[in-house]
Design a protein around this motif. Structure first.
Motif, mmCIF file in Angstrom:
data_model
loop_
_atom_site.group_PDB
_atom_site.id
_atom_site.type_symbol
_atom_site.label_atom_id
_atom_site.label_comp_id
_atom_site.label_asym_id
_atom_site.label_seq_id
_atom_site.Cartn_x
_atom_site.Cartn_y
_atom_site.Cartn_z
ATOM 1 N N THR A 33 35.393 44.765 43.826
ATOM 2 C CA THR A 33 34.740 44.461 45.099
ATOM 3 C C THR A 33 33.867 43.219 44.987
ATOM 4 O OG1 THR A 33 32.896 46.008 44.700
ATOM 5 C CG2 THR A 33 34.801 46.849 45.924
ATOM 6 N N GLN A 34 33.357 42.924 43.801
ATOM 7 C CA GLN A 34 32.611 41.679 43.594
ATOM 8 C C GLN A 34 33.536 40.487 43.824
ATOM 9 O OE1 GLN A 34 29.376 41.333 43.066
ATOM 10 N NE2 GLN A 34 29.285 39.155 42.572
ATOM 11 N N ALA A 35 34.739 40.566 43.280
ATOM 12 C CA ALA A 35 35.719 39.492 43.471
ATOM 13 C C ALA A 35 36.103 39.369 44.942
ATOM 14 C CB ALA A 35 36.954 39.746 42.603
ATOM 15 N N VAL A 36 36.263 40.500 45.611
ATOM 16 C CA VAL A 36 36.556 40.480 47.048
ATOM 17 C C VAL A 36 35.414 39.791 47.794
ATOM 18 C CG1 VAL A 36 36.758 41.938 49.113
ATOM 19 C CG2 VAL A 36 38.085 42.481 47.063
ATOM 20 N N GLY A 37 34.185 40.135 47.460
ATOM 21 C CA GLY A 37 33.032 39.523 48.120
ATOM 22 C C GLY A 37 32.978 38.021 47.912
ATOM 23 N N GLU A 38 33.322 37.579 46.712
ATOM 24 C CA GLU A 38 33.332 36.146 46.432
ATOM 25 C C GLU A 38 34.409 35.448 47.269
ATOM 26 O OE1 GLU A 38 33.754 36.098 42.168
ATOM 27 O OE2 GLU A 38 31.681 36.778 41.887
ATOM 28 N N HIS A 88 26.170 43.996 48.567
ATOM 29 C CA HIS A 88 26.532 42.961 47.599
ATOM 30 C C HIS A 88 27.222 41.782 48.296
ATOM 31 C CE1 HIS A 88 26.610 45.838 43.876
ATOM 32 N NE2 HIS A 88 25.443 45.800 44.464
ATOM 33 N N HIS A 89 28.127 42.088 49.227
ATOM 34 C CA HIS A 89 28.846 41.033 49.934
ATOM 35 C C HIS A 89 27.896 40.211 50.810
ATOM 36 C CE1 HIS A 89 33.104 43.005 49.601
ATOM 37 N NE2 HIS A 89 32.516 42.860 48.439
#
Length: 101
Positions: A33-38, A88-89
């Motif tokens: 999900t961190q990668a998705v947010g980026e 986070h996003h």
């Protein structure tokens, strides 16, 4: 602790192993999900995706029901995770949501 019935010790050991697996799975999920947010931040997409979130809740409730887990509990658990992911996003997007009342 030697007074514990062996079955209780065995079950507690299984619970400890499952808890460790859950932590590792959550860590992996948050890496994704961190990668998705980026990607969303780079593309100017909004941090939240209500349609996707609704699909996930529906899917998880069905999986919970099939597995003998309370679907309401599964939904509450997923909603907690989704809220953290959105937070986070939002941070990645550089937006601060309005404070809640």
């Amino acid at each position: 602790m030697s007074d514990l019935p062996p079955e209780l010790a065995r079950l507690r050991s299984s619970i400890d192993n499952i808890d460790a697996a859950l932590v590792h799975l959550l860590a992996e999920r948050f890496k994704c999900t961190q990668a998705v947010g980026e990607l969303k931040a780079a593309a100017g997409l909004p941090p939240a995706d209500p349609g996707r979130e609704e699909e996930q809740v529906t899917r998880l409730r069905a999986l919970a029901d099939e597995s003998g887990l309370d679907p309401q509990f599964a939904e509450a658990f997923l909603n907690f995770i989704i809220a953290e992911v959105i937070h986070h996003h939002e941070n990645l997007a550089g937006s601060d949501p309005a404070p809640s009342a």
